[in-house]
Design a protein around this motif. Sequence first.
Motif, mmCIF file in Angstrom:
data_model
loop_
_atom_site.group_PDB
_atom_site.id
_atom_site.type_symbol
_atom_site.label_atom_id
_atom_site.label_comp_id
_atom_site.label_asym_id
_atom_site.label_seq_id
_atom_site.Cartn_x
_atom_site.Cartn_y
_atom_site.Cartn_z
ATOM 1 N N LEU A 505 0.815 -1.208 0.000
ATOM 2 C CA LEU A 505 0.000 0.000 0.000
ATOM 3 C C LEU A 505 0.859 1.272 0.000
ATOM 4 O O LEU A 505 0.433 2.316 -0.491
ATOM 5 C CB LEU A 505 -0.930 0.000 1.216
ATOM 6 N N CYS A 506 2.074 1.178 0.527
ATOM 7 C CA CYS A 506 2.988 2.322 0.483
ATOM 8 C C CYS A 506 3.549 2.537 -0.911
ATOM 9 O O CYS A 506 3.688 3.675 -1.367
ATOM 10 C CB CYS A 506 4.156 2.102 1.452
ATOM 11 N N LEU A 507 3.877 1.455 -1.602
ATOM 12 C CA LEU A 507 4.669 1.567 -2.836
ATOM 13 C C LEU A 507 3.889 1.330 -4.115
ATOM 14 O O LEU A 507 4.038 2.070 -5.094
ATOM 15 C CB LEU A 507 5.854 0.603 -2.746
ATOM 16 N N SER A 508 3.043 0.311 -4.132
ATOM 17 C CA SER A 508 2.434 -0.125 -5.387
ATOM 18 C C SER A 508 1.643 0.960 -6.113
ATOM 19 O O SER A 508 1.791 1.123 -7.330
ATOM 20 C CB SER A 508 1.534 -1.347 -5.138
ATOM 21 N N PRO A 509 0.782 1.741 -5.426
ATOM 22 C CA PRO A 509 -0.006 2.744 -6.169
ATOM 23 C C PRO A 509 0.829 3.916 -6.680
ATOM 24 O O PRO A 509 0.347 4.726 -7.464
ATOM 25 C CB PRO A 509 -1.016 3.233 -5.114
ATOM 26 N N MET A 510 2.099 4.017 -6.236
ATOM 27 C CA MET A 510 2.893 5.201 -6.538
ATOM 28 C C MET A 510 3.408 5.212 -7.972
ATOM 29 O O MET A 510 3.600 6.270 -8.573
ATOM 30 C CB MET A 510 4.093 5.282 -5.580
ATOM 31 N N GLY A 511 3.671 4.026 -8.544
ATOM 32 C CA GLY A 511 4.325 3.950 -9.835
ATOM 33 C C GLY A 511 3.613 4.721 -10.928
ATOM 34 O O GLY A 511 4.188 5.618 -11.558
ATOM 35 N N LEU A 512 2.343 4.387 -11.164
ATOM 36 C CA LEU A 512 1.594 5.045 -12.231
ATOM 37 C C LEU A 512 1.323 6.508 -11.898
ATOM 38 O O LEU A 512 1.249 7.356 -12.797
ATOM 39 C CB LEU A 512 0.287 4.299 -12.490
ATOM 40 N N SER A 513 1.187 6.814 -10.606
ATOM 41 C CA SER A 513 0.960 8.194 -10.206
ATOM 42 C C SER A 513 2.168 9.060 -10.585
ATOM 43 O O SER A 513 2.017 10.132 -11.189
ATOM 44 C CB SER A 513 0.712 8.270 -8.703
ATOM 45 N N TYR A 514 3.364 8.596 -10.253
ATOM 46 C CA TYR A 514 4.563 9.380 -10.567
ATOM 47 C C TYR A 514 4.896 9.320 -12.046
ATOM 48 O O TYR A 514 5.531 10.239 -12.579
ATOM 49 C CB TYR A 514 5.740 8.923 -9.701
ATOM 50 N N LEU A 515 4.480 8.254 -12.721
ATOM 51 C CA LEU A 515 4.643 8.209 -14.176
ATOM 52 C C LEU A 515 3.903 9.380 -14.822
ATOM 53 O O LEU A 515 4.441 10.088 -15.682
ATOM 54 C CB LEU A 515 4.117 6.872 -14.716
ATOM 55 N N SER A 516 2.673 9.603 -14.387
ATOM 56 C CA SER A 516 1.869 10.674 -14.988
ATOM 57 C C SER A 516 2.411 12.056 -14.633
ATOM 58 O O SER A 516 2.212 13.015 -15.375
ATOM 59 C CB SER A 516 0.413 10.554 -14.529
ATOM 60 N N LYS A 517 3.107 12.153 -13.494
ATOM 61 C CA LYS A 517 3.598 13.457 -13.047
ATOM 62 C C LYS A 517 4.983 13.794 -13.615
ATOM 63 O O LYS A 517 5.280 14.957 -13.888
ATOM 64 C CB LYS A 517 3.667 13.491 -11.515
ATOM 65 N N LEU A 518 5.824 12.782 -13.769
ATOM 66 C CA LEU A 518 7.221 13.033 -14.123
ATOM 67 C C LEU A 518 7.495 12.993 -15.623
ATOM 68 O O LEU A 518 8.455 13.606 -16.093
ATOM 69 C CB LEU A 518 8.128 12.001 -13.430
ATOM 70 N N VAL A 519 6.678 12.257 -16.362
ATOM 71 C CA VAL A 519 6.965 12.018 -17.778
ATOM 72 C C VAL A 519 6.118 12.942 -18.639
ATOM 73 O O VAL A 519 4.913 13.075 -18.410
ATOM 74 C CB VAL A 519 6.682 10.539 -18.133
ATOM 75 N N PRO A 520 6.711 13.611 -19.651
ATOM 76 C CA PRO A 520 5.926 14.450 -20.558
ATOM 77 C C PRO A 520 4.804 13.664 -21.214
ATOM 78 O O PRO A 520 4.932 12.460 -21.468
ATOM 79 C CB PRO A 520 6.967 14.893 -21.599
ATOM 80 N N ALA A 521 3.703 14.333 -21.502
ATOM 81 C CA ALA A 521 2.494 13.657 -21.988
ATOM 82 C C ALA A 521 2.762 12.810 -23.223
ATOM 83 O O ALA A 521 2.222 11.710 -23.361
ATOM 84 C CB ALA A 521 1.416 14.696 -22.287
#
Length: 591
Positions: A505-521
């Motif tokens: 619960l600490c780590l798993s949901p973070m991947g796609l969230s930070y993908l959308s924030k860090l990577v250009p559209a």
Amino acid sequence: MSTSSENFFATKVMGHPAGLFVLFFTEMWERFSYYGMRAILVIFLTGVVTGDNPGWGWDKSAALSLLGTYAMFVYLTPIVGGWLADNKIGYRLAVVIGALLMTLGHASMAVETPTFLYIGIALLILGNGFFKPNMTSIISKMYEGHDDKKDGAYNIFYMGVNAGAFIGIMLCGWVGEKVGWSYGFGLAGIFMFLGMVQFYYAQPLFGDVGAKPKDEDKGIIDTLTDNLDDTKEKISGKLNKFVTIDYVLITIFVLSALIFIVNDPLSKIGNIDVLSFDIAGMTDSLFFALLAALLFIVILIVRIPRYEKVVRDRMIAFTIFCIFTIFFWAAFEQAAGSLPLYTRDFTDRLLVGNAATTFKVVDLIVTVVPLAIITYVLLSLFRQTFNRISFSNIVLGISFLIVWAIVIFKLYTEYQATETEVPVTWFAILNSLFIIIFAPLFTKWWDSKYNPPASVKYGLGLIIMAIGFGFLAFATRNVPLGASTAKLSMMWLVLAYLFHTLGELCLSPMGLSYLSKLVPARMVAFMFGVYYLAIAIGNKMAHYVGGDIEKITNESGLSYFFLIFTIVPIVLGLVSFALHPLLKRLMHGVR
């Protein structure tokens, strides 16, 4: 007939469009079949070949090698399935095709012969590629213009994921272990088929959403192609094209990875080596695995520095998170491989007297209460949609009648028994149960002013999960070298699953969230593939290492095996904490 977003919201169930709950139940049955099959696969393959419900007597390394290759492809094929749905066949048809292929796959596995086992796994991999990426795509289309409702929609949808995993492991596991393996595999196929029929006949609710794309529509593949061949994207005034060295590295990487993925199970199951040689004491499988890993790093090192500073730094940060992701899943996914073997061989699961009675009460509560809640959701859907999609609702109702019939039979059978042997698969439901209990608390934490930065979340996820393995390492400290059985307390398993879930619960949901924030559209599709590749590598690594549980137990002890998954994640978690200042600079203000 076209159905607009506003029309979707005209028919609501629990404040959301009725179509969301059709997707909820479709995904639930798919997860039922996936986790139900996975729960019994390894214990069936490695089970003794005699007795009332014989297994196949495979070596543990062979069974886990097959599981690892299957799990790896499960995370790679959605990239292709998403492309086909975006550009050729549409999301809804892709879901139906995927469900049909998976139904045939489960039916094939129920035959219980090696040939049909491999055919079944191949069909499940292909079906998953069509199914998995396109359910969330339909939700995204359905909620266009209603972004404020999306978070709640995805929370409801993922409750369906966990509900399916919970019920599937519970029922397929119990039927497989107590009645017969074929019935367990077959049950997974039955509900996948019913889920497909239920979804297919609910099409009137969706209108044009998820239908075959029009020529003028731009799908994910266009974005993906643009990123693979950056001929349209200018960085710092110049094109960032793929050059000859990029194509050479990618080609060798793909070939090396495929050789490893295919050769690993072939060599362990059938003693067939694609390229039979030894290099510095390494088998060909290990050599090509290491070569692929090295090339993957080299490709990133070669490509990323060509981007302008902010994009480059954020991609470096996301790549670091992907590396942590690989090692997290390499440990966490022991839940599908080595942990069921530990549960079967080293846990005292036989209960009598008050202990048996207590377990029966606990089992009754954790079985009936979640199922009753889901049934309430089902009845709410019926009230709103029965006139429009009556046949779909009838199929869904039949599905639940079957589930309740099996549950009642299971509880009655266990109640009649004078002593209770807890099924191996019962412990696997704890992950879904703990997610349902603790996810709301983590959501409140992330939404509060105490929301920790990304590096801290990743560090916490790794360390908390490692504590779960620490309990198992402590529990097995006195198991002799080479022991094949022991009678250890079930408490250690419960604690392990609890801490593994809290880490997830600490780590798993973070991947796609930070993908959308860090990577250009324009690069999201490409980096989405990189992220899924990281999870795929983690899954394969999990069962590649887990397959050595017997060897490590014989040479160093079972406690040493679990210490590997305790110490390595703790070290990586501390590294994640230490990298916080660097990652904060690389993320350039993204939180």
